[in-house]
Design an enzyme around this catalytic site. Structure first.
Site, mmCIF file in Angstrom:
data_model
loop_
_atom_site.group_PDB
_atom_site.id
_atom_site.type_symbol
_atom_site.label_atom_id
_atom_site.label_comp_id
_atom_site.label_asym_id
_atom_site.label_seq_id
_atom_site.Cartn_x
_atom_site.Cartn_y
_atom_site.Cartn_z
ATOM 1 N N CYS A 99 0.889 -1.162 0.000
ATOM 2 C CA CYS A 99 0.000 0.000 0.000
ATOM 3 C C CYS A 99 0.928 1.212 0.000
ATOM 4 O O CYS A 99 1.461 1.581 1.047
ATOM 5 C CB CYS A 99 -0.910 0.011 1.231
ATOM 6 S SG CYS A 99 -1.888 1.522 1.354
ATOM 7 N N CYS A 102 -0.503 4.333 2.227
ATOM 8 C CA CYS A 102 -0.618 4.333 3.689
ATOM 9 C C CYS A 102 -0.324 2.940 4.224
ATOM 10 O O CYS A 102 0.812 2.516 4.251
ATOM 11 C CB CYS A 102 -1.984 4.847 4.118
ATOM 12 S SG CYS A 102 -3.361 4.098 3.201
ATOM 13 N N SER A 103 -1.365 2.199 4.625
ATOM 14 C CA SER A 103 -1.125 0.907 5.276
ATOM 15 C C SER A 103 -2.282 -0.057 5.087
ATOM 16 O O SER A 103 -2.536 -0.882 5.954
ATOM 17 C CB SER A 103 -0.877 1.125 6.763
ATOM 18 O OG SER A 103 -1.989 1.805 7.320
ATOM 19 N N CYS A 104 -3.029 0.034 3.977
ATOM 20 C CA CYS A 104 -4.148 -0.884 3.747
ATOM 21 C C CYS A 104 -3.627 -2.323 3.794
ATOM 22 O O CYS A 104 -2.637 -2.647 3.146
ATOM 23 C CB CYS A 104 -4.798 -0.622 2.386
ATOM 24 S SG CYS A 104 -5.566 1.004 2.312
#
Lengths: 194, 93
Positions: A99, A102-104
């Site tokens: 991702c 961000c941090s999906c």
């Protein structure tokens, strides 16, 4: 605003919980249920899905068509979770999930992401120079003739990799197969081995 | 707009972040890049509005495939990037 930032986190949490209940947005029991589900999620859940897909063609088809339904079919709670897509590795294609924004991460089936998943280094290198990154950091060498597909998880889906079943596992039970599937295998940074 | 699998698309070459506060799910490295629609993933409330608590229209989300080498020059032709992109970031190529 500075008052809010300086408030002890426990007191702030209590206040927010109180407001959520008072406004009818989320009851204390709903919050407890969600915390319990989040804490129970771990790579072991995704590994069970992978092992079942390796041994049951109908389940494999369901998993590739709708990951969330496949997760629910073996008792993983998916209510309120984003849709889950499953990326199938083949002898010709290797998938890698990142991702970059961000941090999906598919938390419902893999739990909390590993610390490096959110690092700027991983997010940059996974799209810019994935083969070198995999070889240097994970000793995962993708053969030149295998296509590498980097899946940048940018929006409403969450993605997990269905790795290739390793040779030498004929006749293994689902439990024994699940035990060899690691977190990294379902992100695509490693490959299951026996 | 519904884009069929196989449609050639170009990601809008636009930089809304230069015009004010935004929340964008289109990575900068793909702005202006040419790709191919793999499939329609569904319709979702536009995160660019959701992030600011504005009414969010549902928008089509597509899985779009790009040639990795054309974007990052990894020197390994054939490698690919597969990315979720909203319809309002795509134009016919």
């Amino acid at each position: 605003m500075s008052d809010l930032l300086e408030t002890q986190s426990e007191r702030l949490l209590e206040a927010v919980r109180g407001l959520l209940a008072q406004k009818g947005i989320a009851s204390p029991s709903e919050i407890s249920e969600r915390i319990a589900i989040t804490d129970r999620a771990s790579p072991g859940q995704g590994a069970r899905m992978v092992a079942k897909a390796w041994t049951d063609p109908a389940y494999r088809a369901l998993m590739l068509a709708d990951g969330a339904k496949a997760a629910e079919a073996i008792g993983i709670p998916m209510r309120g979770m984003p849709p889950l897509g499953v990326l199938e590795n083949t002898p010709e294609l290797h998938n890698l999930v990142v991702c970059t924004l961000c941090s999906c991460y598919p938390r419902a089936v893999l739990g909390y992401p590993p610390f490096w998943y959110k690092s700027a280094a991983y997010r940059a290198r996974a799209v810019r120079d994935p083969r070198t990154m995999l070889a240097e950091e994970w000793q995962t060498v993708i053969p030149a003739e295998v296509k590498l597909r980097v899946v940048d998880s940018t929006a409403d889906y969450r993605w997990m990799v269905l790795p290739l079943r390793p040779a030498g596992t004929d006749g293994w039970s689902e439990d024994r197969l699940a035990a060899i599937v690691r977190e990294g295998d379902m992100i695509g940074v490693t490959i299951p081995t026996v | 707009m519904t884009l069929a699998p196989g449609s050639a698309v170009r990601v809008r070459l636009d930089w809304p972040e230069t015009r004010g506060p935004v929340h964008i799910r289109t990575p900068w490295y793909l702005r202006g890049a040419r790709g191919t629609v793999v499939r329609h993933l569904g319709d979702f409330p536009n995160p660019e509005d959701l992030a600011f608590a504005r009414p969010a229209e549902r928008r089509a989300l597509y899985h779009v495939l790009f040639d990795q080498d054309a974007i990052w020059r990894e020197d390994h032709p054939g490698d690919e990037l597969l990315v979720e992109l909203y319809e309002h970031w795509l134009e016919p190529a």
